[in-house]
Design an enzyme around this catalytic site. Structure first.
Site, mmCIF file in Angstrom:
data_model
loop_
_atom_site.group_PDB
_atom_site.id
_atom_site.type_symbol
_atom_site.label_atom_id
_atom_site.label_comp_id
_atom_site.label_asym_id
_atom_site.label_seq_id
_atom_site.Cartn_x
_atom_site.Cartn_y
_atom_site.Cartn_z
ATOM 1 N N ARG A 351 0.178 9.612 -18.378
ATOM 2 C CA ARG A 351 0.286 9.057 -19.762
ATOM 3 C C ARG A 351 0.366 10.003 -20.801
ATOM 4 N NH1 ARG A 351 -3.787 5.280 -17.881
ATOM 5 N NH2 ARG A 351 -2.594 3.917 -16.832
ATOM 6 N N ILE A 352 0.297 11.386 -20.598
ATOM 7 C CA ILE A 352 0.568 12.619 -21.485
ATOM 8 C C ILE A 352 2.197 12.862 -21.663
ATOM 9 C CG2 ILE A 352 0.153 15.050 -21.647
ATOM 10 C CD1 ILE A 352 -2.360 13.565 -21.891
#
Ligand code: ATP
Ligand code: MG
Length: 495
Positions: A351-352
């Protein structure tokens, strides 16, 4: 007049042991103790308050419960469970209490940290922008991990989970990252094999191992991830980057379930207690990247969790998926068909995202995930058809080339420059025009060739982290030279 030297009067909370079972003790008295407080059970044995009933205090024995007997008097201590921390721990193997397991003598800590500690607040943190390179191509290109991120590794038994984190530890050589490998509840023989791998690769120079095998007390196994985390926090507070792997949290959940059943807490879904989400989130939220005021340290977590028959909807697995910033899913069918590391790109996510990647790797890996998904779909559709159009054949060949490029042997982490070179070649549609053996030759030898014959290109790539026009042209030319200089292998491959 003679001076009388009076010792200050010490008032301690007193209790009596009522019941002992499976590492948990029921104590009457101890009227003013609190959760997490230490209790002196015997001269060299401590316990930690873990819960209460209407009348009694429930204490987890931090050691051998045979040293306590029913009817013994116990005393409440001041303070909570702390472990020694410090740089002396680097290169050592310790247990939950920070005591050495490697027979290399006592370790002097410079400070002591509580094993349960509040995570840094939002204002003390800063966004994650720096990459933590694992050296595994498929992760660093398609599922990049940032310093301060929590990325779950999830997969069935024997799918290469431990190998992924050990390779990531090996890859931190000369990267100024302190690694912590936390072994929770597994067999001693498997642990010794992993230790050997760490030692042989030289990774112990920047690694601390915190271990509690299945033969240790339930308390040790339950508390070991928090102890590893406390050790990491010391370095994070001193501005260092820490990478911590927990192998594995399924076993941690099982031991906590065992303790909870002994505490007579009512079992919930899958017989886990109600606070199973809390014990993992309490651990995971301690990762992060601190702001400049707090020293800019970071702690990255790679927890491992096991699945059964690929089911990630189990309670512990789905909890961890929701707590972490992404997951790397390892599939047993991929592993068995030889695609190793067996990462299922369709089910894995970070998700980064690509914001931690350097420009060059971002450029060459932008479409890899999509292309691989398309190839898998096409391959599934075309398995039963014999006659295929030339275009489909070429697309299949390109997909196969990508698959080959993503396959990587264990204990062979790659530097980011090598990944850039390989996937730049892929973006230039080079690999799909090569025969299989030629492609293997290219994959394994092109970087060494460039280092030897065109070090200036690699140097520029290392400094700029950007594919300038000059570097691109240089690489194109170098690839041509490589093929011109390796005709023999090309002929061999066709035989
Ligand atoms: P467990 O469930 O027992 O903890 P695991 O998922 O941690 O297993 P590993 O122990 O890492 O799996 O790996 C299982 C086996 O697969 C090992 O023998 C390892 O050498 C092999 N293996 C893992 N990754 C690779 C790879 N990339 N290339 C070749 N072999 C690999
Ligand atoms: Mg393992």
């Amino acid at each position: 007049m003679q001076e009388i030297n009076l010792k200050p009067l010490e008032i301690k909370d007193v209790g009596t042991v009522k019941e002992i079972k499976g590492g948990v003790i029921k104590i009457g008295g101890l009227a003013s103790c609190v959760n997490g407080q230490l209790i002196e059970l015997a001269p060299d044995l401590m316990g930690m308050v873990i819960g209460f009933t209407k009348r009694d205090v429930l204490v987890l024995v931090l050691g051998d419960e045979n040293k306590v007997n029913i009817g013994d008097t116990v005393y409440g201590e001041e303070g909570v469970f702390e472990i020694p921390v410090g740089s002396n721990f680097i290169g050592r193997v310790v247990n939950t209490f920070g005591q050495p397991l490697d027979g290399k003598g006592k370790i002097e800590g410079v400070d002591s940290y509580p094993i349960f500690r509040n995570a840094p607040g939002v204002l003390d943190r800063t966004p994650i922008v720096e990459p933590l390179l694992t050296g595994t191509k498929i992760i660093d290109t398609c599922i990049p991990i940032g310093k301060g991120q929590r990325e779950l590794i999830v997969g069935d038994r024997v799918t290469g989970k431990t190998t992924l984190v050990i390779d990531a530890i090996i890859n931190q050589k000369n990267k100024n990252v302190i690694c912590i490998y936390c072994w929770v509840g597994g067999s001693q023989s498997a642990f010794l094999k992993i230790m050997e791998q760490l030692r042989l690769s030289g990774a112990m120079d920047w690694t601390i191992v915190v271990a509690a095998s299945a033969s240790t007390s339930p308390a040790e196994q339950y508390l070991v991830p928090y102890a590893a985390c406390a050790l990491g926090e010391y370095f994070m507070d001193h501005g260092r980057d820490v990478f911590c792997a927990f192998d594995n949290l399924s076993r941690h959940a099982w031991i906590y379930r065992e303790i909870s059943l002994l505490l007579e807490r009512s079992p919930g879904r899958e017989a886990y207690p109600g606070d199973i989400f809390y014990i993992h989130s309490q651990l995971m939220e301690r990762a992060g990247k601190l702001n400049e005021e707090k020293g800019s340290g970071s702690m990255t977590f790679l927890p491992i969790v096991e699945t059964q028959e690929g089911d990630i909807t189990g309670l512990v697995q789905s909890n961890l998926v929701s707590i972490t910033d992404g997951q790397i899913y390892l599939g047993s069918s991929l592993f068995n068909e030889g695609f190793r590391p067996a990462i299922d790109l369709g089910l894995s996510v970070s998700r980064i995202g690509s914001k931690v990647q350097c420009e060059a790797i971002k450029k060459v890996s932008r479409s890899l995930k999509r292309e691989f998904a398309q190839y898998k779909e096409l391959a599934a559709l075309t398995t039963i058809r014999t006659k295929l159009s030339a275009e489909i054949e070429l697309r299949l060949k390109r997909g196969q080339a990508l698959k080959d490029f993503l396959i990587q042997d264990k204990s062979k982490p790659l530097c980011v420059e090598e990944m850039i070179v390989l996937f730049y070649a892929f973006s230039k549609e080079l690999p799909e025009i090569l025969e299989d053996a030629q492609r293997e030759n290219f994959k394994h030898n092109i970087y060494a060739y460039l280092l030897k014959n065109h070090p200036e290109l690699i140097e520029e790539l290392t400094i700029q982290k950007f594919l300038t026009g000059g570097v691109e042209r240089g690489l194109d030319k170098a690839f041509e030279e490589f093929f011109a200089e390796n005709p023999q292998q090309q002929i061999d491959s066709k035989e």
